[in-house]
Motif scaffolding. Sequence first.
Motif, PDB file in Angstrom:
ATOM      1  N   ARG A 286       0.837  -1.214   0.000  1.00 22.95           N
ATOM      2  CA  ARG A 286       0.000   0.000   0.000  1.00 22.95           C
ATOM      3  C   ARG A 286       0.868   1.259   0.000  1.00 22.95           C
ATOM      4  NH1 ARG A 286      -4.845  -2.192   4.088  1.00 22.95           N
ATOM      5  NH2 ARG A 286      -5.223  -4.053   2.832  1.00 22.95           N
ATOM      6  N   ILE A 287       1.927   1.239   0.806  1.00 21.41           N
ATOM      7  CA  ILE A 287       2.828   2.399   0.836  1.00 21.41           C
ATOM      8  C   ILE A 287       3.466   2.596  -0.540  1.00 21.41           C
ATOM      9  CG2 ILE A 287       5.020   3.270   1.772  1.00 21.41           C
ATOM     10  CD1 ILE A 287       4.262   1.938   4.441  1.00 21.41           C
ATOM     11  N   ALA A 288       3.900   1.486  -1.141  1.00 25.85           N
ATOM     12  CA  ALA A 288       4.553   1.578  -2.453  1.00 25.85           C
ATOM     13  C   ALA A 288       3.588   2.137  -3.499  1.00 25.85           C
ATOM     14  CB  ALA A 288       5.082   0.213  -2.877  1.00 25.85           C
TER      15      ALA A 288
ATOM     16  N   ALA B 250       9.859  -1.416   5.710  1.00 27.40           N
ATOM     17  CA  ALA B 250      10.742  -0.796   4.710  1.00 27.40           C
ATOM     18  C   ALA B 250      11.368  -1.844   3.798  1.00 27.40           C
ATOM     19  CB  ALA B 250      11.825   0.031   5.402  1.00 27.40           C
ATOM     20  N   GLU B 251      11.761  -2.976   4.390  1.00 25.26           N
ATOM     21  CA  GLU B 251      12.358  -4.029   3.565  1.00 25.26           C
ATOM     22  C   GLU B 251      11.362  -4.521   2.514  1.00 25.26           C
ATOM     23  OE1 GLU B 251      15.473  -5.737   6.909  1.00 25.26           O
ATOM     24  OE2 GLU B 251      13.659  -6.884   6.454  1.00 25.26           O
ATOM     25  N   HIS B 252      10.106  -4.667   2.939  1.00 26.45           N
ATOM     26  CA  HIS B 252       9.082  -5.081   1.974  1.00 26.45           C
ATOM     27  C   HIS B 252       8.745  -3.972   0.988  1.00 26.45           C
ATOM     28  CE1 HIS B 252       8.289  -8.470   4.773  1.00 26.45           C
ATOM     29  NE2 HIS B 252       7.911  -9.070   3.669  1.00 26.45           N
ATOM     30  N   VAL B 253       8.848  -2.713   1.421  1.00 28.91           N
ATOM     31  CA  VAL B 253       8.540  -1.612   0.495  1.00 28.91           C
ATOM     32  C   VAL B 253       9.500  -1.665  -0.693  1.00 28.91           C
ATOM     33  CG1 VAL B 253       8.458   0.902   0.168  1.00 28.91           C
ATOM     34  CG2 VAL B 253       7.489  -0.097   2.231  1.00 28.91           C
ATOM     35  N   ALA B 254      10.776  -2.024  -0.427  1.00 28.45           N
ATOM     36  CA  ALA B 254      11.730  -2.112  -1.531  1.00 28.45           C
ATOM     37  C   ALA B 254      11.223  -3.101  -2.593  1.00 28.45           C
ATOM     38  CB  ALA B 254      13.101  -2.518  -1.007  1.00 28.45           C
ATOM     39  N   ASP B 255      10.761  -4.287  -2.156  1.00 26.72           N
ATOM     40  CA  ASP B 255      10.204  -5.263  -3.117  1.00 26.72           C
ATOM     41  C   ASP B 255       8.963  -4.713  -3.799  1.00 26.72           C
ATOM     42  OD1 ASP B 255      12.104  -7.169  -2.599  1.00 26.72           O
ATOM     43  OD2 ASP B 255      10.932  -8.110  -0.974  1.00 26.72           O
ATOM     44  N   ALA B 256       8.129  -4.068  -2.995  1.00 20.54           N
ATOM     45  CA  ALA B 256       6.862  -3.567  -3.541  1.00 20.54           C
ATOM     46  C   ALA B 256       7.094  -2.438  -4.544  1.00 20.54           C
ATOM     47  CB  ALA B 256       5.959  -3.097  -2.394  1.00 20.54           C
TER      48      ALA B 256
END
Lengths: 354, 459
Positions: B266-268, B296-302
């Motif tokens: 959602r953030i991405a 944040a780690e997941h945001v990079a993937d997203a």
Amino acid sequence: MTVAHDDPHVHRLFERLALLATDRQGDPDALHEQLVELAVANSPEVARYWKQVGTGVGVPADAYKDGGPHLFPDEPAVREFRTSGTTGAVRGRVRYTRLGLALKGIAIRANARRALIPDPVEPAVVVFAPSEEAAPDMAIAFDMARIREECGDPHYSASVIGAGGVDYDLLARTLDRAVADEVPVVMVGASFAYVNVCDRLEAEGRRWELPPGSRMFDGGGFKGRSRVMRVDDLRDSVRRVFGIERFGNIFGMTELANQLYDSSDEPVGPLGERPKAWQHFGGPRVRDPRTREFVTEGRGLLEITDLSLLDRPHVLLTGDLGIAHRDGVAIAGRVAGSTSRGCSLSLDELTGGQ
Amino acid sequence: MSVSWLPDWVGATESFTLSSGDDEWPGARPVDWALTGEGLRRAHERLRELPVRRIVDVVDVVAERWAKRDFPLRRKAVVDAVKVTGMSEETVDRALDAEVGNLRTGSLLAALERELGDPEVLDGFRGGTRAIGPRVTLAVFSGNVPGLPARSLVRALLVKSALIAKLPAKEPNFTAAFLRSLHEVEPVLADAVVATYWSRSDDTTLSAALEQADAVVAYGSDQACAAIRAKVAPHQVYEEHGHKLSFGIVTDAYARLHGPAEVARRIAADCSDFDQHACLSPQVYLVDRRHARAVAEHVADAMRRAASDCPPGTVDEDDAIVLQHRRINAEWRAASTASGEVWAASGLEWTVVLDDALLPLSGAGNRVARIVAVPDPAAAVELMRPYARHLQNVGLGAVGEEFWRIADQLARVGASRIAAPGEMSRAGFAWRHDGQPRIAGLVRWCDVENHPESAATEG
């Protein structure tokens, strides 16, 4: 394992760096490697940074707003300079240790000897910056004092900015004496100081025809100033008031030891900024804004390598815009905080880029 | 095709050219603004004869055509917008989906009812009251999001105002294309609009156009708006959409409910939509510190996935220099603090920055997701307080009673919109844009009071 300031290794490195600065002797690549090793050994944060971005990539100048990395944090500072803080309210502090400050002095003198007075004369050096005693925390005062010591005939030289601003009487006496005795004058100082001085002297209808071989060098540009002048407009106004025909620009930073002089008189930047060349002690290069690779042509992030810098990592991303050119790199002002899009605003536009 | 839209009744014109790279677009603008003003007031009189329901129906038909991605006028507008903005075709299409999708009967009526009660007060007295729109509105648009002009254009037409639309140089093609299809459905509407361009430094044309307007709507930077505001006369209605800032918040409960991967998606989405060029796009997501790193780690993937779903636009050289400068500063900060980190594409496509302080900053558009760890929601609200004057949109990831408590605090601080994370960029037509009723804001009311006729009607 950290290396102390008084470690013999640091002394040997100091000697080699000094020799490079004064006599261009030594292998710059090997010295670069030794400075890299010193930074990695003495600053865990630099080691982590280089692990992330690549070894030897410049540390951003903004790091010094937060204190920044110092390679000898336990060694007492013999001098602490304040940065100009042009992009916002925050002014950084830059510490110099005994050896670090000595090396800076050596580098400034060596450059001045080569670039400032190619003729075999001792000119009157007129400094448009405060004296070292008046402004001990200003790096430009330190730099100008070294230039004056190295190049100037003490009898004819003067620093004409005092506590109350420009001392016009002292300026007039100094110039009159040089003219009377036909001693060439080298003026060095802040770009903006010349603008004010020329404005005032022109308004008063005063002018000099300084002896042949006289020169004017300015530094600092117009960042953070209300008025911005093209390089050639500034030179025209100095020419009108002082009858000087030869000019140059000096790029120096509180965080750096070496000063960079123009390598050619070709206008390259948007305001006619002249290029500065890579030399034995390092110098400016431009990193591509997309890939971070060095470019030989075009605009990007200015990075300066300074093989006379002992107290800090010797590669600095200055936060300036660089324009790579055949003859070197033109330095064309600060990188903007951001570009605004319609109603969309970035936070630091509201906070002055702190 | 011309970027301007001038009805047939417009007299003498002069031409202008807008360019982007090698592409050039011609346009025309009226020479005599007094005459143009007269023409617009006549067009307004014809527009006034249309019932508001008819205007809603017409806009709905046009919006339905524009909602189809293969509608030829839309395709052309998208291709042109790609050339000017550098955005990818998919990004422009999504922006148009968001803007044009708003203009259907349901949302138009909902907005009218919300702001006016009974929309038919625009047609005549209803329950002893009547709403009158401006004869002529001047709207100065900005081009940061394609399709954005549709919103204010339709609001003016709904209140039966003729319109002078000043096109944004950075996205000049959409407005005229939209008006062409409006003309096909109902010429009376399109004939009441003059859409043209003049340079920001052309004070003479701005003043001449402004003199013809009863209402003025300004979009753009604070400086650009101030220049317009300085020229507005006391009798003119003035609406401003100046600089705005948006944030996101993720609480502990929200992160636990949805998990870091979904929160990151959602953030991405919020940081990638419109390449983060919209004022609705978040500059920073303030995330509960217990979850900040995992998120944040997941945001990079997203961000990587969002970039492959909807390719980022080309970043021009000035923006690239700014972005790389910020990225390097963020990398230094990450290296010199215990908790920070930076993840980034090898190019400038996307950047994720984890930090524990709001300042100094690394983000400003072009898909920079900045995650700042905060101890609790109260701290997040406090961090926003200094920006209250510019605060606009908050993506609030909170649950239940806590959601309403934080929403209330945000409303008091100055937010004008609160959306779910992942939904920040799609503002509804009924939203009181930047905190004010924008349809009701254009109209003047007339009430019948203390009159036997009124009593008879009410009875």
